[in-house]
Design an enzyme around this catalytic site. Structure first.
Site, PDB file in Angstrom:
ATOM      1  CG  HIS A  12     -11.545  39.347  17.067  1.00 44.02           C
ATOM      2  ND1 HIS A  12     -12.696  39.171  16.341  1.00 44.02           N
ATOM      3  CD2 HIS A  12     -11.974  39.737  18.295  1.00 44.02           C
ATOM      4  CE1 HIS A  12     -13.736  39.427  17.083  1.00 44.02           C
ATOM      5  NE2 HIS A  12     -13.341  39.784  18.286  1.00 44.02           N
ATOM      6  CG  HIS A  59     -15.324  44.446  19.602  1.00 51.69           C
ATOM      7  ND1 HIS A  59     -15.113  44.006  18.324  1.00 51.69           N
ATOM      8  CD2 HIS A  59     -15.239  43.353  20.387  1.00 51.69           C
ATOM      9  CE1 HIS A  59     -14.893  42.696  18.333  1.00 51.69           C
ATOM     10  NE2 HIS A  59     -14.971  42.279  19.572  1.00 51.69           N
ATOM     11  CG  HIS A 192     -14.415  35.137  23.937  1.00 56.53           C
ATOM     12  ND1 HIS A 192     -14.935  34.786  22.726  1.00 56.53           N
ATOM     13  CD2 HIS A 192     -14.101  36.454  23.823  1.00 56.53           C
ATOM     14  CE1 HIS A 192     -14.933  35.836  21.916  1.00 56.53           C
ATOM     15  NE2 HIS A 192     -14.447  36.868  22.555  1.00 56.53           N
ATOM     16  CD  GLU A 237     -16.187  38.209  19.356  1.00 57.62           C
ATOM     17  OE1 GLU A 237     -16.130  39.316  19.914  1.00 57.62           O
ATOM     18  OE2 GLU A 237     -15.176  37.484  19.187  1.00 57.62           O
TER      19      GLU A 237
HETATM   20  C1  DHB Z   1     -10.593  39.374  23.850  1.00 60.95           C
HETATM   21  C2  DHB Z   1     -11.455  38.699  22.985  1.00 60.95           C
HETATM   22  C3  DHB Z   1     -12.244  39.417  22.091  1.00 60.95           C
HETATM   23  O1  DHB Z   1     -13.146  38.854  21.239  1.00 60.95           O
HETATM   24  C4  DHB Z   1     -12.153  40.789  22.036  1.00 60.95           C
HETATM   25  O2  DHB Z   1     -12.911  41.430  21.130  1.00 60.95           O
HETATM   26  C5  DHB Z   1     -11.297  41.467  22.886  1.00 60.95           C
HETATM   27  C6  DHB Z   1     -10.516  40.751  23.791  1.00 60.95           C
HETATM   28  C7  DHB Z   1      -9.761  38.634  24.829  1.00 60.95           C
HETATM   29  O3  DHB Z   1      -9.818  37.389  24.841  1.00 60.95           O
HETATM   30  O4  DHB Z   1      -9.044  39.271  25.576  1.00 60.95           O
HETATM   31 FE    FE Z   2     -14.287  40.260  20.119  1.00 62.71          FE
END
Ligand code: DHB
Ligand code: FE
Length: 279
Positions: A12, A59, A192, A237
């Site tokens: 997401h 979030h 990430h 996540e």
């Molecule tokens: C991004 C990734 C995420 O999991 C999120 O919640 C918000 C932004 C991103 O890669 O920009």
């Molecule tokens: Fe996220």
């Protein structure tokens, strides 16, 4: 009897929702990610699920650091969306399935999962992105039930615990009297760390996707710290995918799958599975 007809794991990113809202999926660099949803849309047309249960990590929209449930389930008649400010342009209303929510809550608590019960809950981009990807450009035709997993504030549930939560949700659905076809969604990841570019670990992500299909128990052996080391802080996540796979028990067939990196800060990953016995 209710039954699980499929499981979707998806990354997401708010930019995905914005791209769909502008109907520009064919113009962006991550077009292959959207293209992989073609078979998903055909599958939805064929199987026609009634309910989507969406595992995601909040979030900071519903739960801030002063009040952080480990697992929280929506039990509302409807849910609205809101976001941190990057995401969805329009406020929308998503139909709930409160009878099934309450059945799941009772079943989970009997099953020793002491979940938080939310009569009101907002969908943030993690939930909405998944629903937009499933039903781009039109109203979401299925009832929705959000289930939030804490992937933010230690102490965190372990991957093993999230897998067991998914299994308990599977049992809850199987014991529901109403005739419902349920799609279970895990919205998150993969590797990430926001604010830190280059935290995408493509080999880990690809390995994870293979394990989700063929050996999900292997993923339950990771500690949370190991996942952070390998996949970044937001790589946690991944627990939403693990919960989804716990719910979709047994052997599965893959209907569609893609890994396209990067999309924003993360690997764009998607996988739709269905129980091998089904269809
Ligand atoms: C991004 C990734 C995420 O999991 C999120 O919640 C918000 C932004 C991103 O890669 O920009
Ligand atoms: Fe996220």
């Amino acid at each position: 009897m209710a039954r699980i007809v499929g499981g979707l794991g998806t990354s997401h990113v708010p930019m995905i929702g914005r791209t769909i809202a502008a109907n520009r999926q064919q113009e962006v660099s991550f077009r292959p990610f959207f293209d992989a949803y073609g078979p998903v849309h055909d599958w939805l047309e064929r199987v026609k699920p009634d309910v989507a249960i969406v595992f995601y990590n909040d979030h900071g929209l519903n739960f801030a650091l002063d009040n952080m449930p480990t697992f929280a389930i929506g039990a509302a008649h409807e849910y609205r969306n809101a976001d941190e400010g990057w995401g969805e342009p329009e406020p929308r209303i998503f139909r709930g399935a409160p009878e099934l929510s309450w059945h799941m809550i009772q079943s989970l608590i009997t099953d020793e999962f002491d979940v938080s019960t939310c009569r009101e809950m907002l969908f943030d981009h993690a939930g909405i992105t998944a629903l937009d990807l499933l039903f781009p450009g039109h109203d979401v035709p299925v009832a929705t039930i959000p289930i939030v997993i804490n992937a933010v504030q230690p102490p965190l549930p372990t991957p093993a615990r999230c897998y067991k939560l998914g299994q308990a949700i599977g049992r809850a659905i199987a014991s529901y009297d109403g005739d419902r076809k349920v799609l279970v969604v895990g919205s998150g990841g993969l590797s990430h760390e926001l604010g830190e570019f280059g935290k995408i670990n493509e080999p880990f992500d690809r390995m994870t996707m293979e394990k989700i299909v063929a050996a999900p128990e292997d993923l339950t052996r990771y500690t949370n710290d190991e996942i952070v080391d390998l996949a970044g802080a937001q790589g946690l996540e991944l627990m939403t995918w693990i919960a989804m796979r716990g719910a979709v028990a047994g052997a599965v067939d893959v209907i569609s799958s893609v890994y396209h990196a990067p999309i924003s800060h993360t690997g764009g990953a998607m996988m739709l599975i269905e129980p091998a016995a089904y269809g």
